[in-house]
Design a protein around this motif. Structure first.
Motif, PDB file in Angstrom:
ATOM      1  N   LYS A  85       2.791   9.328   3.585  1.00  0.00           N
ATOM      2  CA  LYS A  85       2.684   8.050   4.565  1.00  0.00           C
ATOM      3  C   LYS A  85       2.883   7.684   5.470  1.00  0.00           C
ATOM      4  CE  LYS A  85       5.546   7.308   0.127  1.00  0.00           C
ATOM      5  NZ  LYS A  85       5.225   6.296  -0.455  1.00  0.00           N
ATOM      6  N   ASP A  98       1.804   9.369  -2.843  1.00  0.00           N
ATOM      7  CA  ASP A  98       3.056  10.008  -3.247  1.00  0.00           C
ATOM      8  C   ASP A  98       3.187  10.699  -2.113  1.00  0.00           C
ATOM      9  OD1 ASP A  98       3.138   9.167  -6.073  1.00  0.00           O
ATOM     10  OD2 ASP A  98       1.270  10.561  -6.226  1.00  0.00           O
ATOM     11  N   HIS A 120       4.032   2.637  -0.945  1.00  0.00           N
ATOM     12  CA  HIS A 120       4.012   2.960  -2.463  1.00  0.00           C
ATOM     13  C   HIS A 120       3.829   2.832  -3.136  1.00  0.00           C
ATOM     14  CE1 HIS A 120       3.740  -1.805  -3.478  1.00  0.00           C
ATOM     15  NE2 HIS A 120       3.420  -1.214  -3.521  1.00  0.00           N
ATOM     16  N   PHE A 121       2.045   3.323  -2.781  1.00  0.00           N
ATOM     17  CA  PHE A 121       1.499   4.031  -4.035  1.00  0.00           C
ATOM     18  C   PHE A 121       0.255   5.742  -3.081  1.00  0.00           C
ATOM     19  CE2 PHE A 121       0.320  -0.225  -5.425  1.00  0.00           C
ATOM     20  CZ  PHE A 121      -0.046  -0.224  -6.308  1.00  0.00           C
ATOM     21  N   VAL A 146       1.093  -1.210  -0.157  1.00  0.00           N
ATOM     22  CA  VAL A 146       0.182  -0.161   0.234  1.00  0.00           C
ATOM     23  C   VAL A 146       0.993   1.134  -0.206  1.00  0.00           C
ATOM     24  CG1 VAL A 146      -1.355   1.103   1.075  1.00  0.00           C
ATOM     25  CG2 VAL A 146      -1.890  -1.510   1.174  1.00  0.00           C
ATOM     26  N   LYS A 148       5.858   4.834 -11.945  1.00  0.00           N
ATOM     27  CA  LYS A 148       4.423   5.842 -11.713  1.00  0.00           C
ATOM     28  C   LYS A 148       4.309   5.128  -9.662  1.00  0.00           C
ATOM     29  CE  LYS A 148       3.283   6.336 -15.353  1.00  0.00           C
ATOM     30  NZ  LYS A 148       3.254   7.963 -16.227  1.00  0.00           N
ATOM     31  N   ILE A 149       4.539   4.360  -9.171  1.00  0.00           N
ATOM     32  CA  ILE A 149       5.008   4.313  -7.864  1.00  0.00           C
ATOM     33  C   ILE A 149       5.961   5.111  -7.006  1.00  0.00           C
ATOM     34  CG2 ILE A 149       3.955   1.665  -8.194  1.00  0.00           C
ATOM     35  CD1 ILE A 149       6.183   0.677  -7.361  1.00  0.00           C
ATOM     36  N   SER A 150       5.708   5.341  -5.933  1.00  0.00           N
ATOM     37  CA  SER A 150       6.547   6.170  -4.904  1.00  0.00           C
ATOM     38  C   SER A 150       7.538   5.461  -4.552  1.00  0.00           C
ATOM     39  CB  SER A 150       5.455   6.751  -3.688  1.00  0.00           C
ATOM     40  OG  SER A 150       6.448   7.852  -2.998  1.00  0.00           O
ATOM     41  N   SER A 180       6.681  -3.209   1.226  1.00  0.00           N
ATOM     42  CA  SER A 180       6.426  -2.110   0.299  1.00  0.00           C
ATOM     43  C   SER A 180       7.501  -2.150  -1.016  1.00  0.00           C
ATOM     44  CB  SER A 180       5.973  -0.559   1.107  1.00  0.00           C
ATOM     45  OG  SER A 180       6.341   0.333   0.299  1.00  0.00           O
TER      46      SER A 180
END
Length: 150
Positions: A40, A35, A32-33, A30, A102-104, A61
């Protein structure tokens, strides 16, 4: 077990208001979705606030330093896996460009720092595969413990 477990499907905001704390928690794939680093941190703090002191927490993650060679090497291995599995180079590049990149990503030390800043202790990395890592830690005192001298 059904009389001891209550499955709640939703976000942490869907949990019942805390009149009791939970024995354990997990946050799988979760973080890493999200941003924003502050979001977080707020999620991790909210999880911590719902746990009994000492309760285990497992986080899995994606992680890595976008500018570091280590993440680039792991991405190379990830690409090679899919190419060896028969995916076309175009499809693999699309998966990387429209999905993975695109993930963080956060560096490992930053994730561990967020866990500690959220009140978790004994942060230990226990799992690594491809682009993902797993950490186990424990909820520190949430301020609800009362100490008294006799």
């Amino acid at each position: 077990m059904s009389n001891r477990v209550n499955l709640i499907i939703g976000t942490i905001n869907d949990l019942p208001k805390a009149d009791k704390a939970f024995d354990a928690a997990s946050c799988l794939l979760v973080l890493h979705f999200i941003d924003d680093v502050q979001e977080k941190l707020e999620l991790l703090r909210s999880i911590h606030a719902h746990l009994k002191p000492g309760a285990p927490f497992v986080l899995v993650s994606a992680y890595g330093d976008r500018d570091g060679n280590e993440l680039k090497d792991r991405l190379h291995v990830w690409r090679s896996f899919w190419l060896d599995a028969g995916r076309s180079p175009d499809k693999v590049n699309e998966m990387v460009n429209t999905g993975i990149m695109k993930i963080s990503f956060l560096p490992e030390k930053q994730i561990e720092g967020l866990l500690q800043e959220s009140g978790f202790t004994n942060v230990t990395k226990f799992f690594v595969t491809g682009l993902f890592g797993g950490w186990i830690c424990h909820a520190g005192s949430n301020g609800l413990d009362i100490e008294c001298d006799v």
